[in-house]
Design a protein around this motif. Sequence first.
Motif, PDB file in Angstrom:
ATOM      1  N   TYR A  75       0.840  -1.214   0.000  1.00 15.33           N
ATOM      2  CA  TYR A  75       0.000   0.000   0.000  1.00 15.33           C
ATOM      3  C   TYR A  75       0.869   1.257   0.000  1.00 15.33           C
ATOM      4  CZ  TYR A  75      -3.637  -3.308   1.084  1.00 15.33           C
ATOM      5  OH  TYR A  75      -4.502  -4.379   1.029  1.00 15.33           O
ATOM      6  N   ASP A  76       2.162   1.045  -0.273  1.00 13.89           N
ATOM      7  CA  ASP A  76       3.091   2.174  -0.353  1.00 13.89           C
ATOM      8  C   ASP A  76       3.213   2.908   0.996  1.00 13.89           C
ATOM      9  OD1 ASP A  76       4.859   3.266  -1.993  1.00 13.89           O
ATOM     10  OD2 ASP A  76       3.500   4.665  -3.004  1.00 13.89           O
ATOM     11  N   ILE A  77       3.147   2.148   2.069  1.00  9.39           N
ATOM     12  CA  ILE A  77       3.277   2.747   3.394  1.00  9.39           C
ATOM     13  C   ILE A  77       4.511   2.148   4.062  1.00  9.39           C
ATOM     14  CG2 ILE A  77       2.109   3.226   5.600  1.00  9.39           C
ATOM     15  CD1 ILE A  77      -0.488   2.279   4.340  1.00  9.39           C
ATOM     16  N   ASN A  78       5.240   2.994   4.757  1.00 10.91           N
ATOM     17  CA  ASN A  78       6.379   2.540   5.552  1.00 10.91           C
ATOM     18  C   ASN A  78       5.864   1.598   6.659  1.00 10.91           C
ATOM     19  OD1 ASN A  78       7.752   3.176   8.278  1.00 10.91           O
ATOM     20  ND2 ASN A  78       9.298   3.688   6.745  1.00 10.91           N
ATOM     21  N   ALA A  79       6.604   0.495   6.910  1.00  9.35           N
ATOM     22  CA  ALA A  79       6.133  -0.513   7.872  1.00  9.35           C
ATOM     23  C   ALA A  79       5.953   0.071   9.281  1.00  9.35           C
ATOM     24  CB  ALA A  79       7.105  -1.692   7.898  1.00  9.35           C
ATOM     25  N   ASP A  80       6.857   0.967   9.691  1.00 14.42           N
ATOM     26  CA  ASP A  80       6.747   1.561  11.037  1.00 14.42           C
ATOM     27  C   ASP A  80       5.498   2.450  11.131  1.00 14.42           C
ATOM     28  OD1 ASP A  80       9.053   0.358  11.844  1.00 14.42           O
ATOM     29  OD2 ASP A  80      10.315   2.140  11.625  1.00 14.42           O
ATOM     30  N   ARG A  81       5.225   3.156  10.046  1.00 12.15           N
ATOM     31  CA  ARG A  81       4.037   4.030  10.008  1.00 12.15           C
ATOM     32  C   ARG A  81       2.759   3.179  10.130  1.00 12.15           C
ATOM     33  NH1 ARG A  81       0.774   8.355  10.661  1.00 12.15           N
ATOM     34  NH2 ARG A  81      -0.337   9.009   8.811  1.00 12.15           N
ATOM     35  N   ALA A  82       2.710   2.096   9.359  1.00 12.74           N
ATOM     36  CA  ALA A  82       1.531   1.223   9.395  1.00 12.74           C
ATOM     37  C   ALA A  82       1.363   0.594  10.778  1.00 12.74           C
ATOM     38  CB  ALA A  82       1.657   0.148   8.325  1.00 12.74           C
ATOM     39  N   ALA A  83       2.494   0.166  11.370  1.00  9.48           N
ATOM     40  CA  ALA A  83       2.435  -0.473  12.695  1.00  9.48           C
ATOM     41  C   ALA A  83       1.948   0.527  13.741  1.00  9.48           C
ATOM     42  CB  ALA A  83       3.812  -1.019  13.060  1.00  9.48           C
ATOM     43  N   ALA A  84       2.458   1.759  13.681  1.00 10.86           N
ATOM     44  CA  ALA A  84       2.046   2.776  14.668  1.00 10.86           C
ATOM     45  C   ALA A  84       0.554   3.074  14.531  1.00 10.86           C
ATOM     46  CB  ALA A  84       2.861   4.055  14.473  1.00 10.86           C
ATOM     47  N   PHE A  85       0.088   3.161  13.286  1.00 12.09           N
ATOM     48  CA  PHE A  85      -1.336   3.440  13.047  1.00 12.09           C
ATOM     49  C   PHE A  85      -2.203   2.298  13.606  1.00 12.09           C
ATOM     50  CE2 PHE A  85      -5.099   2.868  10.329  1.00 12.09           C
ATOM     51  CZ  PHE A  85      -5.709   4.104  10.494  1.00 12.09           C
ATOM     52  N   PHE A  86      -1.793   1.053  13.360  1.00  9.53           N
ATOM     53  CA  PHE A  86      -2.606  -0.066  13.856  1.00  9.53           C
ATOM     54  C   PHE A  86      -2.497  -0.233  15.369  1.00  9.53           C
ATOM     55  CE2 PHE A  86      -5.266  -2.504  11.114  1.00  9.53           C
ATOM     56  CZ  PHE A  86      -5.049  -1.873   9.898  1.00  9.53           C
ATOM     57  N   ASN A  87      -1.337   0.124  15.906  1.00  6.69           N
ATOM     58  CA  ASN A  87      -1.222   0.085  17.364  1.00  6.69           C
ATOM     59  C   ASN A  87      -2.241   1.056  17.977  1.00  6.69           C
ATOM     60  OD1 ASN A  87       0.176  -0.902  19.737  1.00  6.69           O
ATOM     61  ND2 ASN A  87       0.821   1.227  19.964  1.00  6.69           N
ATOM     62  N   ASP A  88      -2.411   2.203  17.334  1.00  9.73           N
ATOM     63  CA  ASP A  88      -3.404   3.171  17.816  1.00  9.73           C
ATOM     64  C   ASP A  88      -4.833   2.612  17.688  1.00  9.73           C
ATOM     65  OD1 ASP A  88      -1.460   4.975  18.511  1.00  9.73           O
ATOM     66  OD2 ASP A  88      -1.692   6.251  16.747  1.00  9.73           O
ATOM     67  N   GLN A  89      -5.082   1.854  16.609  1.00  6.71           N
ATOM     68  CA  GLN A  89      -6.430   1.269  16.460  1.00  6.71           C
ATOM     69  C   GLN A  89      -6.699   0.272  17.595  1.00  6.71           C
ATOM     70  OE1 GLN A  89      -8.049   2.986  14.159  1.00  6.71           O
ATOM     71  NE2 GLN A  89      -5.972   3.818  13.948  1.00  6.71           N
ATOM     72  N   ILE A  90      -5.670  -0.506  17.917  1.00  7.90           N
ATOM     73  CA  ILE A  90      -5.810  -1.507  18.988  1.00  7.90           C
ATOM     74  C   ILE A  90      -6.018  -0.815  20.338  1.00  7.90           C
ATOM     75  CG2 ILE A  90      -4.543  -3.297  20.264  1.00  7.90           C
ATOM     76  CD1 ILE A  90      -3.279  -4.143  17.564  1.00  7.90           C
ATOM     77  N   GLU A  91      -5.227   0.226  20.602  1.00  6.10           N
ATOM     78  CA  GLU A  91      -5.359   0.942  21.884  1.00  6.10           C
ATOM     79  C   GLU A  91      -6.756   1.563  22.008  1.00  6.10           C
ATOM     80  OE1 GLU A  91      -3.339   0.774  24.445  1.00  6.10           O
ATOM     81  OE2 GLU A  91      -2.015  -0.487  23.253  1.00  6.10           O
ATOM     82  N   ALA A  92      -7.257   2.119  20.914  1.00  9.77           N
ATOM     83  CA  ALA A  92      -8.597   2.731  20.935  1.00  9.77           C
ATOM     84  C   ALA A  92      -9.663   1.663  21.187  1.00  9.77           C
ATOM     85  CB  ALA A  92      -8.854   3.456  19.612  1.00  9.77           C
ATOM     86  N   ASN A  93      -9.463   0.497  20.568  1.00 10.78           N
ATOM     87  CA  ASN A  93     -10.398  -0.611  20.754  1.00 10.78           C
ATOM     88  C   ASN A  93     -10.420  -1.033  22.234  1.00 10.78           C
ATOM     89  OD1 ASN A  93     -11.479  -3.420  20.565  1.00 10.78           O
ATOM     90  ND2 ASN A  93     -11.460  -2.946  18.378  1.00 10.78           N
ATOM     91  N   LYS A  94      -9.230  -1.097  22.835  1.00 13.25           N
ATOM     92  CA  LYS A  94      -9.141  -1.497  24.248  1.00 13.25           C
ATOM     93  C   LYS A  94      -9.790  -0.452  25.156  1.00 13.25           C
ATOM     94  CE  LYS A  94      -4.612  -2.548  24.133  1.00 13.25           C
ATOM     95  NZ  LYS A  94      -3.286  -3.111  24.516  1.00 13.25           N
ATOM     96  N   LEU A  95      -9.625   0.811  24.782  1.00 18.63           N
ATOM     97  CA  LEU A  95     -10.243   1.890  25.571  1.00 18.63           C
ATOM     98  C   LEU A  95     -11.760   1.675  25.668  1.00 18.63           C
ATOM     99  CD1 LEU A  95      -9.363   4.681  26.788  1.00 18.63           C
ATOM    100  CD2 LEU A  95     -10.021   5.691  24.608  1.00 18.63           C
ATOM    101  N   ILE A  96     -12.378   1.375  24.543  1.00 18.43           N
ATOM    102  CA  ILE A  96     -13.833   1.132  24.547  1.00 18.43           C
ATOM    103  C   ILE A  96     -14.156  -0.117  25.365  1.00 18.43           C
ATOM    104  CG2 ILE A  96     -15.839   0.547  23.115  1.00 18.43           C
ATOM    105  CD1 ILE A  96     -14.857   2.377  21.010  1.00 18.43           C
ATOM    106  N   GLN A  97     -13.380  -1.178  25.144  1.00 16.20           N
ATOM    107  CA  GLN A  97     -13.649  -2.415  25.897  1.00 16.20           C
ATOM    108  C   GLN A  97     -13.576  -2.184  27.406  1.00 16.20           C
ATOM    109  OE1 GLN A  97     -11.810  -6.145  24.696  1.00 16.20           O
ATOM    110  NE2 GLN A  97     -11.125  -5.209  22.774  1.00 16.20           N
ATOM    111  N   TYR A  98     -12.501  -1.506  27.859  1.00 11.99           N
ATOM    112  CA  TYR A  98     -12.360  -1.250  29.299  1.00 11.99           C
ATOM    113  C   TYR A  98     -13.533  -0.435  29.828  1.00 11.99           C
ATOM    114  CZ  TYR A  98      -7.572  -3.051  29.831  1.00 11.99           C
ATOM    115  OH  TYR A  98      -6.474  -3.867  29.910  1.00 11.99           O
TER     116      TYR A  98
END
Length: 180
Positions: A75-98
């Motif tokens: 997708y023409d995205i740097n791997a670190d950029r993609a990982a940071a973005f998805f880490n944020d998605q996971i953290e946001a998901n956990k925020l709602i779950q908690y």
Amino acid sequence: MRLVIPSLCCSLVLLGCSVATPSQPEFHPLLAHIEHRLDLASSVARHKWDHQLPVEAPERERQVITRVRQHADSYDINADRAAAFFNDQIEANKLIQYALLDRWTLRGQRPPTEALDLIDQLRPRLDKLQATLLFELGRFDRHPPADCARKLADALISHTNDPLRHLAMVRATGQLCPKR
Ligand SMILES: O=C(O)C(=O)C[C@]1(C(=O)O)C=C[C@@H](O)C=C1
């Protein structure tokens, strides 16, 4: 009366502003897809409530991030950029779950909605959204808007009236805009 007229004028001006810019089109459809992923958090929380599972699933997080890193290049995205973005998605998901688990603990029960299975139904749905999110992130990164952080804050505040949803969207987009 002297106070009423200026405040009425202010309200009309504010109303005018929000009508003129109801949302920030540069952030769509990325925000909509981020929200689709967050929509699954309540079903994940229901499964975890029913099976008394912890919110944190570190092995699963590693799998998600590894897969994201592997696909980022397509997708023409740097791997670190993609990982940071998805880490944020996971953290946001956990925020709602908690937050939901805390709410249900106070009430002593969860809402009586149908439970979906985490492994057979919910994780495959989360996985399916991965490609769409990477595609939209790549598109966004090619043309990030000027004054990105302010426009994003505007887009988020006009997106929802639900404080938890707003907070989760703020968390999910925490590293979206380029740093100044
Ligand atoms: O798969 C889960 O168990 C989830 O809760 C979902 C999710 C995610 O957002 O992908 C969130 C928290 C877990 O630590 C792992 C993954």
